[in-house]
Motif scaffolding. Structure first.
Motif, PDB file in Angstrom:
ATOM      1  N   UNK A  92      -0.289  49.954  19.449  1.00 29.81           N
ATOM      2  CA  UNK A  92       0.030  50.662  19.841  1.00 29.81           C
ATOM      3  C   UNK A  92       0.820  51.518  19.422  1.00 29.81           C
ATOM      4  N   UNK A  93       1.157  52.033  17.683  1.00 33.31           N
ATOM      5  CA  UNK A  93       1.071  53.047  17.194  1.00 33.31           C
ATOM      6  C   UNK A  93      -0.148  53.614  17.400  1.00 33.31           C
ATOM      7  N   UNK A 153      -1.267  55.120  20.935  1.00 36.34           N
ATOM      8  CA  UNK A 153      -0.653  56.040  21.391  1.00 36.34           C
ATOM      9  C   UNK A 153      -0.811  58.251  20.410  1.00 36.34           C
ATOM     10  N   UNK A 158      -4.017  58.497  22.095  1.00 35.20           N
ATOM     11  CA  UNK A 158      -3.282  59.310  24.036  1.00 35.20           C
ATOM     12  C   UNK A 158      -3.187  60.441  23.248  1.00 35.20           C
ATOM     13  N   UNK A 159      -2.220  60.795  22.509  1.00 32.48           N
ATOM     14  CA  UNK A 159      -1.724  62.076  22.602  1.00 32.48           C
ATOM     15  C   UNK A 159      -2.549  63.091  22.712  1.00 32.48           C
ATOM     16  N   UNK A 190      -5.329  63.858  24.210  1.00 39.18           N
ATOM     17  CA  UNK A 190      -4.699  64.753  25.839  1.00 39.18           C
ATOM     18  C   UNK A 190      -4.211  65.790  25.202  1.00 39.18           C
ATOM     19  N   UNK A 191      -3.834  66.303  23.819  1.00 41.20           N
ATOM     20  CA  UNK A 191      -3.263  67.789  23.752  1.00 41.20           C
ATOM     21  C   UNK A 191      -5.233  67.954  23.211  1.00 41.20           C
ATOM     22  N   UNK A 202      -6.703  69.216  26.734  1.00 40.24           N
ATOM     23  CA  UNK A 202      -5.990  70.453  26.537  1.00 40.24           C
ATOM     24  C   UNK A 202      -6.481  71.993  26.668  1.00 40.24           C
ATOM     25  N   UNK A 261      -9.059  77.529  30.534  1.00 35.80           N
ATOM     26  CA  UNK A 261      -7.894  77.822  31.719  1.00 35.80           C
ATOM     27  C   UNK A 261      -7.753  77.731  33.133  1.00 35.80           C
ATOM     28  N   UNK A 262      -7.433  76.879  34.040  1.00 37.88           N
ATOM     29  CA  UNK A 262      -7.271  77.162  35.015  1.00 37.88           C
ATOM     30  C   UNK A 262      -6.943  77.981  36.466  1.00 37.88           C
ATOM     31  N   UNK A 263      -6.299  79.549  35.228  1.00 33.93           N
ATOM     32  CA  UNK A 263      -6.112  80.278  36.569  1.00 33.93           C
ATOM     33  C   UNK A 263      -6.566  81.364  36.016  1.00 33.93           C
ATOM     34  N   UNK A 284      -9.566  84.252  35.537  1.00 37.70           N
ATOM     35  CA  UNK A 284     -10.263  84.937  36.501  1.00 37.70           C
ATOM     36  C   UNK A 284     -11.492  85.048  36.155  1.00 37.70           C
ATOM     37  N   UNK A 323       0.244  71.227  26.966  1.00 29.57           N
ATOM     38  CA  UNK A 323      -0.777  70.644  26.313  1.00 29.57           C
ATOM     39  C   UNK A 323       0.949  69.520  26.327  1.00 29.57           C
ATOM     40  N   UNK A 324       0.384  68.391  26.090  1.00 27.76           N
ATOM     41  CA  UNK A 324       1.723  67.336  25.595  1.00 27.76           C
ATOM     42  C   UNK A 324       2.517  68.238  24.227  1.00 27.76           C
TER      43      UNK A 324
END
Lengths: 270, 232
Positions: A12-13, A16, A19-20, A23-24, A27, A32-34, A36, B15-16
């Motif tokens: 589990x550790x 996690x 996973x994180x 995710x980092x 991201x 960049x979603x915004x 232009x 990001x988290x």
């Protein structure tokens, strides 16, 4: 806690952390979603503004070369008008008398005639009756002020010509200032609050920042029911100007907007 | 314009880890607690799944061996040391049988009752041991969303105070605080959803194991009861 729970905790550790971490990284990796595609450009709505010269701008260009007059057909029947001037000065360039006075220089090829500059020498020769030729009017007006402004301005002033803005341009600048004020202006609400109009005097620096705290000139539209709102209205008007600073205004018109009065009312907030 | 610059930087900090780092300490505490709860949930889930799989396989194996066994005493010697719920139920039955039949006069009715009680108690004890961690899953599944919601409410309150402090309600001021606040709820749901699902699934599996143990105990009780009649 037995061995299977220990295994579960470890898995589990690890899961996690993975996973994180993922995710980092995800991201960070996603675009960049915004952002232009095209960078936003700043649009100033003062395109009506133009400088209007308050003084006559001396023509910096050398006047166009004077055109020679066209010779018209000689009309012998017309009698010569009597000249009141005793000694009319002949126009130097209209006539090409032979210039024998200029001796040919030591050039190997002697040239009998000299270009029109030689006409100046002919002026000194006494001529009792200059031969006048009839000139047909060509409609050209150049040359009328010969001798007066044939050359460029002789002014020694090197300062820029004084410039002012026309009414329309000033209105356009004020509209631009009000447009920049609008998002920061939130007038108080209440009974008759929409009748209040606060006039401010604003002094700006050249970079658009406020030179000094805006001064309330007056607040009109005060009634008995909105008496309590007046000070709040003035306060918010000043705050709106302070929040809107620095103003983005065309630098070349700084003289027009360095010190201006502006009114803030309910309509500006709509 | 600075608004767009802010947006660009904020988008990069969604990001988290960055959301966690820029959060308030209360929200940080909530996030850490929920993350630990999530880790604990998954530890229980994985450990439980492993143990249940092992238990089921051993029960299958034991039942096969039991069906094939001819001599009960010899079979008991073979399986006595096994660390399996069903083996312990069997041992409890055999132990009670030996105690009850060692004396001179055999009270058949009393022996049957004692056998049933001894094996039923063992089954209950084994099931309790199996379901030991499941209450954790129930607790986490019920509480984690509320804890996350608390973190969100706290974070949004804080971002409202920052809005008030900056006199500015533009998106660039509001967005990061609300994003980090919502992150707390996200972690709460992240911990709670697997916990609830696992609790329901594992309760069902524990019930199945309990039913199986009870069936075995009943069958063994019937066998012993038959032998009790033959003994007399």
């Amino acid at each position: 806690m037995d061995s299977s729970e220990g295994t579960g905790l470890g898995v589990a550790v690890l899961g996690h952390v993975l996973l994180f971490g993922g995710l980092s990284l995800g991201f960070l990796a996603t675009p960049n979603p915004v952002s232009f595609e095209q960078q936003p450009i700043e649009v100033s709505l003062t395109d009506d503004v133009a400088l209007v010269s308050a003084s006559q701008v001396p023509d910096a260009e050398v006047p166009a070369a004077r055109l020679a007059e066209e010779e018209g057909p000689v009309e012998h029947a017309v009698p010569e008008p009597v000249e009141s001037e005793p000694e009319p000065v002949p126009k130097p360039r209209t006539e090409q008398p032979p210039a024998p006075t200029r001796a040919p220089t030591t050039r190997p090829q002697p040239q009998p005639t000299q270009p029109p500059r030689a006409a100046e020498t002919t002026r000194r020769q006494p001529q009792q009756q200059p031969t006048r030729r009839d000139v047909r009017p060509t409609g050209r007006l150049d040359g009328l002020d010969v001798g007066r402004s044939d050359t460029a301005s002789q002014s020694r002033s090197n300062t820029a010509p004084a410039a002012t803005l026309g009414d329309r341009e000033v209105a356009s600048l004020i509209a631009e200032i009000r447009r920049q004020l609008k998002p920061h202006w939130s007038p108080p609400t209440g009974a008759d609050a929409d009748k209040l109009v606060t006039f401010l005097r604003v002094r700006l620096n050249r970079d658009g920042t406020i030179a000094s705290r805006p001064v309330v000139i007056r607040t009109t539209g005060q009634t008995a029911s909105n008496r309590g709102q007046v000070s709040l209205h003035q306060e918010r008007a000043i705050r709106a100007v302070e929040l809107a600073a620095p103003f983005r205004l065309p630098d070349q018109f700084y003289d027009a907007w360095k010190d201006f009065d502006i009114s803030l009312d309910q309509r500006l907030a709509l | 314009m600075d608004v767009f610059a802010n947006l660009n930087t904020e988008a990069a900090t969604l990001s988290p880890v960055a959301l966690f780092l820029q959060a308030d300490w209360v929200v940080k505490g909530v996030m850490i607690g929920l993350l630990l709860a999530s880790i604990w949930t998954w530890a229980i889930i994985i450990g439980f799944a492993l143990r249940m799989g092992k238990t089921r396989r051993r029960i299958d194996q034991f039942e096969d061996e039991y069906r094939d066994a001819d001599d009960m005493d010899e079979f008991h010697r073979r399986v006595a040391g096994r660390d399996t719920p069903i083996a312990r139920v069997f041992s409890a039955g055999v132990t009670e049988w030996r105690r009850s039949t060692s004396g001179k006069g055999i009270d058949r009715e009393g022996t049957r009752e004692r056998l049933a009680t001894a094996m039923g108690a063992t089954v209950a004890a084994e099931v309790d041991k199996l379901a030991d961690r499941l209450n954790w899953l129930a607790t986490i599944g019920a509480v984690a969303p509320f804890v996350g919601l608390f973190g969100t409410v706290w974070g949004i309150m804080r971002s409202f105070t920052s809005i008030a402090a900056e006199q500015n309600s533009s998106l660039a001021v509001v967005a990061p605080g609300i994003a980090e606040a919502l992150f707390a709820t996200a972690i709460g749901l992240f911990a709670a959803i697997p916990a609830v699902i696992a609790y329901n699934r594992f309760s069902h599996r524990v019930n199945k194991v309990e039913a199986r143990l009870n069936r075995f105990a009943d069958g063994f009780h019937a066998t012993l009861s038959r032998r009790l009649e033959n003994e007399g």
